[in-house]
Design an enzyme around this catalytic site. Structure first.
Site, PDB file in Angstrom:
ATOM      1  CB  SER A  13     -31.537 -22.184 -16.472  1.00 37.12           C
ATOM      2  OG  SER A  13     -31.270 -20.959 -17.413  1.00 37.12           O
ATOM      3  CG  ASN A  14     -33.987 -17.061 -17.409  1.00 39.61           C
ATOM      4  OD1 ASN A  14     -33.669 -16.314 -16.509  1.00 39.61           O
ATOM      5  ND2 ASN A  14     -33.180 -17.345 -18.464  1.00 39.61           N
ATOM      6  CG  HIS A 104     -33.870 -10.733 -26.350  1.00 35.40           C
ATOM      7  ND1 HIS A 104     -34.153 -11.645 -27.322  1.00 35.40           N
ATOM      8  CD2 HIS A 104     -32.861  -9.921 -26.999  1.00 35.40           C
ATOM      9  CE1 HIS A 104     -33.455 -11.526 -28.379  1.00 35.40           C
ATOM     10  NE2 HIS A 104     -32.693 -10.458 -28.304  1.00 35.40           N
TER      11      HIS A 104
END
Ligand code: GAR
Length: 187
Positions: A13-14, A104
Site C-alpha cells: 500500500s505504501n 517504519h
C-alpha cells in the site's frame, strides 16, 4: 528525470501511494519495483500501474554484480523501502549513500530492529502500554532500522486500540507523508 525504485515484500500500500503520487510528476518517476516475494500483492499492483517489477531471490539480491545491473538498467538513483523484509547489503548502502530510505510503523528508536515488522511492531507498542505511536522515515544503513531519522509523525493510541486498528491509523499517516518526504529529499 530522477528514477526511483521501490522495494516491497507485502501488500504494497505504501508502494502504491508512492507510485500514484509521482505518476505525473515533472522530476521524479517510479521506474522499478523490486520484491523478494513472487506472491506479494505489490507485484500485481505494480503491473496494474505499468511499472516494471523484478522478483529477486536472496542470492540475486545480495549479488552486487547482478543487482547493480538491474538497478542500472532502469537508471535508478534513489531507493525507497516500503515494507521490504530483507536486510540491505552493505555494498548497496555504500553505492547509494543517503539515497536509500525506509519507513517504519513506530517511533524509532523504540520498537525497531530485526523481526520488528508490520503487526509485530504494533503488538509490541500496545504491550508496552504506550499512549502514542506513529511512523518514522529514516535513511538506511546496514543495520535494521538504525539509520538517521528524516521525519516522524505521531498518532494517539485509544483506550480500546488493537494491533489492527493501530496499523490502519499508522498506515494512513505513512501514505500521506512518505511520498512527500521522498519528494522533499529529491527536489
Ligand atoms: C508498513 O506499515 C511499513 O511501515 C512496515 O510494513 C508495512 C508495509 O505495508 N514496515 C516495517 O515494519 C519495516 N520494519 P504495505 O506493504 O501496505 O506498504
Amino acid at each position: 528525470m530522477k528514477h526511483i525504485a521501490v522495494f516491497a515484500s507485502g501488500s504494497g500500500s505504501n508502494a502504491e501511494a508512492i507510485i500514484r503520487y509521482f505518476e505525473n510528476h515533472t522530476h521524479i518517476r517510479v521506474a522499478l519495483v523490486v520484491s523478494n516475494n513472487p506472491l506479494a500483492p505489490v507485484v500485481k499492483m505494480a503491473h496494474q500501474h505499468r511499472i516494471i517489477s523484478a522478483i529477486v531471490s536472496k542470492n540475486f539480491f545480495e549479488d552486487e554484480a547482478r543487482m547493480s545491473a538491474l538497478l542500472q538498467s532502469q537508471q535508478i538513483g534513489f531507493i525507497a523501502l516500503a515494507g521490504f523484509l530483507q536486510l540491505i547489503p552493505e555494498w548497496l548502502v555504500k553505492k547509494f549513500p543517503n539515497q536509500i530510505v525506509n519507513i517504519h510503523p513506530a517511533l524509532l528508536p523504540k520498537f525497531g530492529g530485526k523481526g520488528m515488522y508490520g503487526k509485530k511492531v504494533h503488538e509490541a507498542v500496545l504491550a508496552a502500554g504506550e499512549t502514542e505511536s506513529g511512523m518514522t522515515i529514516h535513511y538506511v544503513n546496514a543495520q535494521y532500522d538504525e539509520g538517521e531519522i528524516i521525519a516522524q509523525q505521531k498518532v494517539q493510541i485509544a483506550a480500546n486500540e488493537n494491533a489492527e486498528s493501530l496499523a490502519q491509523k499508522v498506515l494512513q499517516l505513512e501514505h500521506e507523508h512518505y511520498p512527500k518526504a521522498i519528494e522533499r529529499l529529491l527536489m
